[in-house]
Design a protein around this motif. Sequence first.
Motif, PDB file in Angstrom:
ATOM      1  N   ALA A 161       0.850  -1.204   0.000  1.00  0.00           N
ATOM      2  CA  ALA A 161       0.000   0.000   0.000  1.00  0.00           C
ATOM      3  C   ALA A 161       0.877   1.242   0.000  1.00  0.00           C
ATOM      4  O   ALA A 161       1.057   1.896   1.026  1.00  0.00           O
ATOM      5  CB  ALA A 161      -0.937  -0.010   1.200  1.00  0.00           C
ATOM      6  N   LYS A 162       1.394   1.547  -1.174  1.00  0.00           N
ATOM      7  CA  LYS A 162       2.311   2.681  -1.287  1.00  0.00           C
ATOM      8  C   LYS A 162       1.575   4.015  -1.340  1.00  0.00           C
ATOM      9  O   LYS A 162       2.156   5.063  -1.051  1.00  0.00           O
ATOM     10  CB  LYS A 162       3.173   2.527  -2.550  1.00  0.00           C
ATOM     11  N   THR A 163       0.307   4.004  -1.754  1.00  0.00           N
ATOM     12  CA  THR A 163      -0.466   5.231  -1.939  1.00  0.00           C
ATOM     13  C   THR A 163      -1.826   5.114  -1.268  1.00  0.00           C
ATOM     14  O   THR A 163      -2.271   4.018  -0.893  1.00  0.00           O
ATOM     15  CB  THR A 163      -0.700   5.519  -3.432  1.00  0.00           C
ATOM     16  N   ALA A 172      -0.529   1.607  13.391  1.00  0.00           N
ATOM     17  CA  ALA A 172      -0.194   3.009  13.132  1.00  0.00           C
ATOM     18  C   ALA A 172       1.163   3.403  13.697  1.00  0.00           C
ATOM     19  O   ALA A 172       1.876   4.220  13.119  1.00  0.00           O
ATOM     20  CB  ALA A 172      -1.284   3.918  13.717  1.00  0.00           C
ATOM     21  N   ASP A 173       1.553   2.794  14.818  1.00  0.00           N
ATOM     22  CA  ASP A 173       2.796   3.153  15.486  1.00  0.00           C
ATOM     23  C   ASP A 173       3.936   2.184  15.188  1.00  0.00           C
ATOM     24  O   ASP A 173       4.980   2.233  15.820  1.00  0.00           O
ATOM     25  CB  ASP A 173       2.556   3.210  17.005  1.00  0.00           C
ATOM     26  N   SER A 174       3.735   1.284  14.204  1.00  0.00           N
ATOM     27  CA  SER A 174       4.715   0.214  13.993  1.00  0.00           C
ATOM     28  C   SER A 174       6.041   0.709  13.456  1.00  0.00           C
ATOM     29  O   SER A 174       7.062   0.043  13.625  1.00  0.00           O
ATOM     30  CB  SER A 174       4.143  -0.856  13.058  1.00  0.00           C
ATOM     31  N   LEU A 203       1.787   5.917  10.852  1.00  0.00           N
ATOM     32  CA  LEU A 203       2.077   5.558   9.473  1.00  0.00           C
ATOM     33  C   LEU A 203       1.143   6.305   8.526  1.00  0.00           C
ATOM     34  O   LEU A 203      -0.017   6.556   8.854  1.00  0.00           O
ATOM     35  CB  LEU A 203       1.870   4.057   9.266  1.00  0.00           C
ATOM     36  N   ASP A 204       1.650   6.619   7.344  1.00  0.00           N
ATOM     37  CA  ASP A 204       0.799   7.259   6.334  1.00  0.00           C
ATOM     38  C   ASP A 204      -0.425   6.401   6.043  1.00  0.00           C
ATOM     39  O   ASP A 204      -1.536   6.913   5.871  1.00  0.00           O
ATOM     40  CB  ASP A 204       1.586   7.469   5.031  1.00  0.00           C
TER      41      ASP A 204
END
Length: 296
Positions: free
Chosen positions: A171-173, A228-230, A249-250
């Motif tokens: 999931a780059k975008t 999210a915090d990984s 994370l984005d």
Amino acid sequence: MQEHDILILGAGWTSTFLIPLLSAKRISFAATTRDGRKVAGVTTIPWTFNPDEDSTQQTSKSQFSSLPLAKHILITFPLTGPGQSQNLVKGYSLAHGNKTGGSVKFIQLGSTGIWQIPQKTLWVSRKSPYDTENKRAIAEDELLGLDGCVLNLAGLWGGERDPKKWVDRVAKTKEDVKGKRSLHMIHGLDVARAIVAMMGRWELCKGQRWMLTDGFVYDWWSLMAGWADSKNENGGGDEDGGKADREPLDQARWVYEIMREEKVHALPRSMEELGRCYFGREFWDQFGLVPLKARI
């Protein structure tokens, strides 16, 4: 020549879980790799399958002659297209003649990816339609016709395979995140346990295809939001991962943006929203087991 309970052809990642389990249960085994390296502390036999060699004719020497006798053969590498399964099954049997204590039982590890085609129902089981033109499926069907068994595995995790580390790749975008729906997984230890169970219940295996998942249908959005915090936990951010002003994370941020845009109130999404859902309980029910490592 000693006859082992199982011969592992292609001892890779799965065998790092299987070999310790076989040893703990005192199940005799041998294993091959291309270079004879050690796997899980065990020296393997250097051997490579040559699909172009016709091993179905009786000859004094074949590619299978150097392999030991075994009651079960586990094929961990993919066989593809017509002919390869027959070549391996008949070639091994011919090379060892009547030296085996009975008919050899072949197990092929496959992928649940063969079911990634349009389905008429939400729930997909081992009996559901699959891509019969898939080269791996063609070879698997051939093995089933030879009284072998196929174990189609969901996404593999455990040990060096950490699903959290896949997020940046898959999931780059934001658009990539928007398209992510269901995910199905199985831990390497539970793959090993399934293989051992199959060896003891061959009446459930002969000519059968089984699907192996941990029984969960994961929502990719839930996972990304939960991780999210990984980047801090995995050392990608602050060294101690403990700064109060760190950012998620984005992908986690994009999940919440898309939830707002598409009016998704909470996670996980419903099975209907996730789309294809694998019926992951059947194997465990039939073999009288439950996964040890469910829920990533």
